[in-house]
Design a protein around this motif. Structure first.
Motif, PDB file in Angstrom:
ATOM      1  N   ILE A  87      47.939 -45.247   8.859  1.00 34.43           N
ATOM      2  CA  ILE A  87      49.339 -44.163   8.293  1.00 34.43           C
ATOM      3  C   ILE A  87      49.773 -44.568   9.279  1.00 34.43           C
ATOM      4  N   THR A  88      49.708 -44.486  10.439  1.00 30.96           N
ATOM      5  CA  THR A  88      50.991 -44.949  11.493  1.00 30.96           C
ATOM      6  C   THR A  88      50.961 -46.641  11.114  1.00 30.96           C
ATOM      7  N   GLU A  89      50.508 -47.759  11.093  1.00 31.47           N
ATOM      8  CA  GLU A  89      50.828 -48.376  10.652  1.00 31.47           C
ATOM      9  C   GLU A  89      51.463 -48.904   9.322  1.00 31.47           C
ATOM     10  N   PHE A  90      50.743 -48.174   8.294  1.00 32.66           N
ATOM     11  CA  PHE A  90      51.891 -48.454   7.109  1.00 32.66           C
ATOM     12  C   PHE A  90      53.411 -47.854   7.250  1.00 32.66           C
ATOM     13  N   CYS A  91      53.525 -46.955   7.783  1.00 34.09           N
ATOM     14  CA  CYS A  91      55.082 -46.285   7.801  1.00 34.09           C
ATOM     15  C   CYS A  91      55.865 -47.349   8.908  1.00 34.09           C
ATOM     16  N   THR A  92      54.956 -47.743   9.918  1.00 34.99           N
ATOM     17  CA  THR A  92      56.029 -48.863  10.951  1.00 34.99           C
ATOM     18  C   THR A  92      55.704 -49.804  10.064  1.00 34.99           C
ATOM     19  N   THR A  93      55.051 -50.375   9.366  1.00 36.95           N
ATOM     20  CA  THR A  93      55.481 -51.993   8.383  1.00 36.95           C
ATOM     21  C   THR A  93      55.067 -52.302   7.087  1.00 36.95           C
ATOM     22  N   TYR A  94      54.848 -51.184   6.556  1.00 36.42           N
ATOM     23  CA  TYR A  94      54.476 -51.096   4.450  1.00 36.42           C
ATOM     24  C   TYR A  94      53.928 -52.200   4.641  1.00 36.42           C
ATOM     25  N   GLU A  95      53.505 -52.633   5.085  1.00 32.80           N
ATOM     26  CA  GLU A  95      52.527 -53.268   4.998  1.00 32.80           C
ATOM     27  C   GLU A  95      50.933 -53.013   4.973  1.00 32.80           C
ATOM     28  N   ILE A  96      50.196 -53.707   4.378  1.00 32.45           N
ATOM     29  CA  ILE A  96      47.987 -52.843   4.002  1.00 32.45           C
ATOM     30  C   ILE A  96      48.165 -53.041   5.150  1.00 32.45           C
ATOM     31  N   PRO A  97      47.711 -52.175   5.823  1.00 36.15           N
ATOM     32  CA  PRO A  97      47.084 -51.570   7.441  1.00 36.15           C
ATOM     33  C   PRO A  97      46.060 -52.392   7.926  1.00 36.15           C
ATOM     34  N   SER A  98      46.065 -53.413   9.128  1.00 31.40           N
ATOM     35  CA  SER A  98      45.073 -55.095   9.897  1.00 31.40           C
ATOM     36  C   SER A  98      43.472 -53.557  10.615  1.00 31.40           C
ATOM     37  N   CYS A  99      43.925 -52.396  10.723  1.00 38.19           N
ATOM     38  CA  CYS A  99      43.272 -51.437  11.359  1.00 38.19           C
ATOM     39  C   CYS A  99      42.249 -51.474  10.987  1.00 38.19           C
ATOM     40  N   ILE A 100      41.990 -51.863   9.282  1.00 35.24           N
ATOM     41  CA  ILE A 100      40.447 -51.279   8.794  1.00 35.24           C
ATOM     42  C   ILE A 100      39.847 -52.599   7.618  1.00 35.24           C
ATOM     43  N   GLN A 101      38.821 -52.843   7.438  1.00 36.04           N
ATOM     44  CA  GLN A 101      38.479 -53.940   6.220  1.00 36.04           C
ATOM     45  C   GLN A 101      39.243 -52.863   5.117  1.00 36.04           C
ATOM     46  N   TRP A 102      39.168 -53.832   3.523  1.00 34.58           N
ATOM     47  CA  TRP A 102      39.885 -53.509   2.366  1.00 34.58           C
ATOM     48  C   TRP A 102      38.785 -54.105   1.548  1.00 34.58           C
ATOM     49  N   GLN A 103      38.543 -53.590   0.329  1.00 39.87           N
ATOM     50  CA  GLN A 103      37.783 -54.103  -0.731  1.00 39.87           C
ATOM     51  C   GLN A 103      39.009 -53.771  -1.978  1.00 39.87           C
ATOM     52  N   GLU A 104      39.177 -55.588  -2.301  1.00 42.62           N
ATOM     53  CA  GLU A 104      40.369 -56.057  -3.212  1.00 42.62           C
ATOM     54  C   GLU A 104      40.208 -55.181  -4.608  1.00 42.62           C
ATOM     55  N   LEU A 105      40.396 -54.795  -5.150  1.00 42.69           N
ATOM     56  CA  LEU A 105      40.273 -53.599  -6.546  1.00 42.69           C
ATOM     57  C   LEU A 105      40.513 -54.465  -7.769  1.00 42.69           C
TER      58      LEU A 105
END
Length: 121
Positions: free
Chosen positions: A103-121
């Motif tokens: 949430i903190t990273e997204f609210c700062t950059t409005y990009e996909i946060p890099s602080c966790i791993q993601w799986q594309e859907l």
């Protein structure tokens, strides 16, 4: 401006700190929040149930989206999403603390946060 939408309405905030304070003081039993800037996309949903969370990131309205990924999680968790029970794959579950970092990273950059791993859907 950061917009947070819950089942109780839409709320506007000026900083990520205000957003986190709002979310942390809201009930944490089982709820879903949507977070965006002044535009509808990109946006993020965060489902929280106690100490667990699952996060979706939506790049746009044409279906580019990702779900949090944590290969170490072995806990099954059920979330309430739009009034219905949702039980994601166990590898989508992250800690609520990791969700707060997103949430903190997204609210700062409005990009996909890099602080966790993601799986594309």
């Amino acid at each position: 401006m950061i917009i947070v939408s819950t089942s109780k309405g839409d709320f506007s905030f000026q900083s990520e700190d205000e957003v986190l304070e709002f979310i942390q003081t809201t009930e944490k039993e089982n709820y879903e929040i949507w977070i965006s800037g002044k535009d509808a996309y990109p946006c993020m949903t965060v489902c929280i149930n106690g100490k667990y969370a699952a996060v979706h990131y939506f790049q746009n309205d044409i279906g580019d989206m990702w779900l949090s990924y944590n290969e170490e999680n072995q806990e099954e968790v059920t979330f309430m999403v739009s009034g219905e029970k949702w039980e994601p794959d166990i590898h989508a579950i992250i800690s609520v603390e990791r969700a707060f970092a997103c949430i903190t990273e997204f609210c700062t950059t409005y990009e996909i946060p890099s602080c966790i791993q993601w799986q594309e859907l």
